[in-house]
Design a protein around this motif. Structure first.
Motif, PDB file in Angstrom:
ATOM      1  N   ARG A  95       0.829  -1.208   0.000  1.00 44.69           N
ATOM      2  CA  ARG A  95       0.000   0.000   0.000  1.00 44.69           C
ATOM      3  C   ARG A  95       0.866   1.262   0.000  1.00 44.69           C
ATOM      4  N   ALA A  96       1.998   1.206   0.698  1.00 42.71           N
ATOM      5  CA  ALA A  96       2.885   2.371   0.738  1.00 42.71           C
ATOM      6  C   ALA A  96       3.476   2.658  -0.637  1.00 42.71           C
ATOM      7  N   ILE A  97       3.925   1.614  -1.319  1.00 47.64           N
ATOM      8  CA  ILE A  97       4.508   1.790  -2.650  1.00 47.64           C
ATOM      9  C   ILE A  97       3.453   2.287  -3.634  1.00 47.64           C
ATOM     10  N   ALA A  98       2.248   1.720  -3.548  1.00 47.40           N
ATOM     11  CA  ALA A  98       1.173   2.121  -4.467  1.00 47.40           C
ATOM     12  C   ALA A  98       0.766   3.577  -4.250  1.00 47.40           C
ATOM     13  N   ALA A  99       0.952   4.094  -3.026  1.00 47.08           N
ATOM     14  CA  ALA A  99       0.534   5.466  -2.723  1.00 47.08           C
ATOM     15  C   ALA A  99       1.519   6.514  -3.228  1.00 47.08           C
ATOM     16  N   LEU A 100       2.772   6.105  -3.504  1.00 53.98           N
ATOM     17  CA  LEU A 100       3.792   7.064  -3.918  1.00 53.98           C
ATOM     18  C   LEU A 100       3.858   7.170  -5.438  1.00 53.98           C
ATOM     19  N   SER A 101       4.160   8.359  -5.904  1.00 56.75           N
ATOM     20  CA  SER A 101       4.426   8.528  -7.332  1.00 56.75           C
ATOM     21  C   SER A 101       5.810   7.968  -7.654  1.00 56.75           C
ATOM     22  N   LYS A 109      13.021   9.423  -4.876  1.00 48.85           N
ATOM     23  CA  LYS A 109      13.525  10.350  -3.849  1.00 48.85           C
ATOM     24  C   LYS A 109      13.662   9.660  -2.504  1.00 48.85           C
ATOM     25  N   LEU A 110      12.666   8.844  -2.139  1.00 48.38           N
ATOM     26  CA  LEU A 110      12.714   8.129  -0.868  1.00 48.38           C
ATOM     27  C   LEU A 110      13.851   7.120  -0.867  1.00 48.38           C
ATOM     28  N   ALA A 111      13.977   6.354  -1.945  1.00 50.80           N
ATOM     29  CA  ALA A 111      15.043   5.351  -2.029  1.00 50.80           C
ATOM     30  C   ALA A 111      16.420   6.008  -1.941  1.00 50.80           C
ATOM     31  N   TRP A 112      16.568   7.160  -2.604  1.00 50.10           N
ATOM     32  CA  TRP A 112      17.842   7.888  -2.569  1.00 50.10           C
ATOM     33  C   TRP A 112      18.172   8.320  -1.136  1.00 50.10           C
ATOM     34  N   GLY A 113      17.183   8.849  -0.446  1.00 51.44           N
ATOM     35  CA  GLY A 113      17.421   9.297   0.930  1.00 51.44           C
ATOM     36  C   GLY A 113      17.778   8.154   1.857  1.00 51.44           C
ATOM     37  N   LEU A 114      17.121   7.003   1.689  1.00 52.63           N
ATOM     38  CA  LEU A 114      17.403   5.855   2.545  1.00 52.63           C
ATOM     39  C   LEU A 114      18.767   5.252   2.236  1.00 52.63           C
ATOM     40  N   CYS A 115      19.162   5.275   0.964  1.00 54.96           N
ATOM     41  CA  CYS A 115      20.450   4.696   0.570  1.00 54.96           C
ATOM     42  C   CYS A 115      21.623   5.441   1.197  1.00 54.96           C
ATOM     43  N   PHE A 116      21.482   6.744   1.362  1.00 52.83           N
ATOM     44  CA  PHE A 116      22.608   7.560   1.820  1.00 52.83           C
ATOM     45  C   PHE A 116      22.417   8.049   3.256  1.00 52.83           C
ATOM     46  N   LEU A 117      21.619   7.301   4.023  1.00 53.83           N
ATOM     47  CA  LEU A 117      21.455   7.646   5.435  1.00 53.83           C
ATOM     48  C   LEU A 117      22.655   7.136   6.223  1.00 53.83           C
ATOM     49  N   ALA A 137       5.862  15.508  11.759  1.00 50.64           N
ATOM     50  CA  ALA A 137       5.402  16.623  10.924  1.00 50.64           C
ATOM     51  C   ALA A 137       6.351  16.863   9.762  1.00 50.64           C
ATOM     52  N   GLU A 138       7.658  16.709  10.005  1.00 47.74           N
ATOM     53  CA  GLU A 138       8.625  16.868   8.930  1.00 47.74           C
ATOM     54  C   GLU A 138       8.428  15.809   7.849  1.00 47.74           C
ATOM     55  N   MET A 139       8.153  14.568   8.268  1.00 46.60           N
ATOM     56  CA  MET A 139       7.954  13.494   7.292  1.00 46.60           C
ATOM     57  C   MET A 139       6.645  13.687   6.525  1.00 46.60           C
ATOM     58  N   ILE A 140       5.602  14.186   7.223  1.00 43.41           N
ATOM     59  CA  ILE A 140       4.312  14.422   6.558  1.00 43.41           C
ATOM     60  C   ILE A 140       4.486  15.439   5.433  1.00 43.41           C
ATOM     61  N   GLY A 141       5.289  16.483   5.697  1.00 44.83           N
ATOM     62  CA  GLY A 141       5.478  17.514   4.692  1.00 44.83           C
ATOM     63  C   GLY A 141       6.129  16.986   3.434  1.00 44.83           C
ATOM     64  N   GLU A 142       6.982  15.965   3.557  1.00 44.12           N
ATOM     65  CA  GLU A 142       7.702  15.446   2.399  1.00 44.12           C
ATOM     66  C   GLU A 142       6.972  14.288   1.719  1.00 44.12           C
ATOM     67  N   PHE A 143       6.433  13.368   2.520  1.00 39.84           N
ATOM     68  CA  PHE A 143       5.742  12.197   1.965  1.00 39.84           C
ATOM     69  C   PHE A 143       4.410  11.974   2.703  1.00 39.84           C
ATOM     70  N   PRO A 191      -1.507  -0.879  -9.409  1.00 36.28           N
ATOM     71  CA  PRO A 191      -0.666   0.269  -9.781  1.00 36.28           C
ATOM     72  C   PRO A 191      -1.352   1.137 -10.823  1.00 36.28           C
ATOM     73  N   SER A 192      -1.133   2.444 -10.734  1.00 36.38           N
ATOM     74  CA  SER A 192      -1.736   3.377 -11.683  1.00 36.38           C
ATOM     75  C   SER A 192      -1.071   3.254 -13.053  1.00 36.38           C
ATOM     76  N   VAL A 193      -1.738   3.813 -14.071  1.00 38.56           N
ATOM     77  CA  VAL A 193      -1.201   3.773 -15.430  1.00 38.56           C
ATOM     78  C   VAL A 193       0.134   4.505 -15.500  1.00 38.56           C
ATOM     79  N   SER A 194       0.206   5.675 -14.838  1.00 41.16           N
ATOM     80  CA  SER A 194       1.450   6.454 -14.870  1.00 41.16           C
ATOM     81  C   SER A 194       2.598   5.688 -14.225  1.00 41.16           C
ATOM     82  N   SER A 195       2.296   4.948 -13.136  1.00 43.70           N
ATOM     83  CA  SER A 195       3.340   4.167 -12.469  1.00 43.70           C
ATOM     84  C   SER A 195       3.843   3.049 -13.375  1.00 43.70           C
TER      85      SER A 195
END
Length: 377
Positions: free
Chosen positions: A199-205, A211-219, A242-248, A323-327
């Motif tokens: 559900r988390a993956i399906a909710a993200l564009s 962007k999320l994968a990049w941030g996690l890779c370089f943590l 609140a910081e995480m809500i603003g981004e994702f 998954p959406s058509v765009s995904s």
């Protein structure tokens, strides 16, 4: 024998029954108890001993939130930091004070193995992220969800390495303490992790996933034990959320808010009145309010409080949207790009290797001899 008749009734040493939903309490009576007591009498005596241990006004840690169900059942929610010795102490103290009928933890059947692993094994498992684990995650959750799961495991491994402490110590402590409470059941209260990841993956564009994968890779920021313990303060934790809500915001909805609903539902299912055993069918039924201890991450406590008195529908949050058509188009574009780059890379490496081989003296000599031997017109 007369001495045997006077033998005091011993407490039942119960191994908690691990379930993922509410069910009736089943008494377990140890062998060696007086033979002239029926199971009903033995149950009542043990229950009386348990109720005497239960504190009327327990002195609970500040991380505990008390909730009351409509039927009078009480739920004590212990908000924890997943890498914290203090959280383990909070859980142990709460269970000893209230002597619960049910303990509910923020785990699902896919993570229940951590309850019976020792700290050293868990520490080693958390640090080792192998190809085999990646393949298992992909088979279980699909390619994108599996990769995301491994990235989150990398974050957990980073914290584990920084602190030298395996995650989930508060859940193992809850499991151990629940086994000491007569007739205490142990419930798994979290939504299955494959559903959450899908559900988390399906909710993200597509670009949010990158962007999320990049941030996690370089943590790689260092983390101290003080940082973890500060997470037990609601104000700091809400600021981080609140910081995480603003981004994702969609990620927060699926990983936090939806699980708040699921955890609340499971706690309410556990907080049902208990029917006491009857000596005969003619005896009237008697029910008493139950006592439940919930062990969850501190970030879920505000959501559980918010959802406690609302009507909940968990069927909606248990389905995985297609998954959406765009995904799908984006994913096909990425695959085509990757295959194109791979093909070009192989072509370039082949040309480079050919040039290097042909520049060798031995290759030059062979070519010269071949040209001399070849008949000229």
């Amino acid at each position: 024998m007369e001495g045997q008749d006077e033998q005091p009734l011993r407490e039942a040493s119960t191994e908690p029954i691990v379930t993922s939903g509410g069910s009736e309490v089943v008494p377990r009576v140890l062998p060696g108890e007086p033979q002239n007591l029926s199971d009903v009498d033995a149950f009542r005596l043990l229950l009386e001993m348990k109720l005497k241990r239960r504190q009327e006004r327990p002195e609970l840690p500040r991380t505990v939130t008390e909730l009351v169900a409509e039927d009078g059942s009480r739920v004590y929610v212990v908000g924890t930091a997943h890498f914290s010795d203090d959280s383990k102490k909070d859980v142990a103290k709460t269970i000893r004070e209230v002597q619960p009928d049910v303990v509910v933890v923020e785990l699902c059947q896919y993570r229940v193995s951590m309850l019976k692993m020792d700290e050293r094994t868990l520490l080693r498992e958390a640090k080792e992220i192998s190809l085999e684990k990646l393949q298992q995650a992909v088979r279980q959750n699909g390619v994108m969800s599996g990769l995301m799961q491994m990235l989150l495991l990398k974050v957990s491994a980073h914290i584990t390495e920084q602190l030298g402490m395996a995650p989930g110590g508060e859940f193992r402590e809850a499991f151990k303490e629940a086994s000491k409470v007569p007739f205490c059941k142990f419930h798994l209260g979290d939504r299955p992790i494959p559903v959450t990841f899908k559900r988390a993956i399906a909710a993200l564009s597509f670009w949010q996933k990158i962007k999320l994968a990049w941030g996690l890779c370089f943590l790689s920021d260092p983390i101290s034990k003080d940082d973890v313990e500060r997470c037990k303060q609601k104000d700091l934790l809400e600021q981080m959320m609140a910081e995480m809500i603003g981004e994702f915001p969609d990620l927060h909805r699926t990983i936090v808010s939806e699980r708040d609903i699921y955890l609340t539902y499971m706690l309410r299912q556990a907080a049902r009145r208990l029917e006491l055993p009857r000596a005969s069918d003619a005896e009237p039924r008697k029910c008493v309010p139950s006592v439940v201890v919930g062990v969850v991450g501190m970030g879920h406590v505000p959501g559980i409080e918010k959802n406690w008195t609302t009507d909940l529908n968990i069927q909606e949050i248990m389905t995985v949207p297609p998954p959406s058509v765009s995904s799908r188009v984006s994913w096909l574009a990425v695959k085509a790009t990757f295959l194109g780059l791979l093909g070009y890379g192989l072509y370039w490496m082949g040309r480079r290797a050919s040039s290097l081989v042909l520049s060798l003296p031995a290759a030059q000599y062979c070519l010269q001899r071949a040209s001399e031997a070849w008949p000229h017109k």
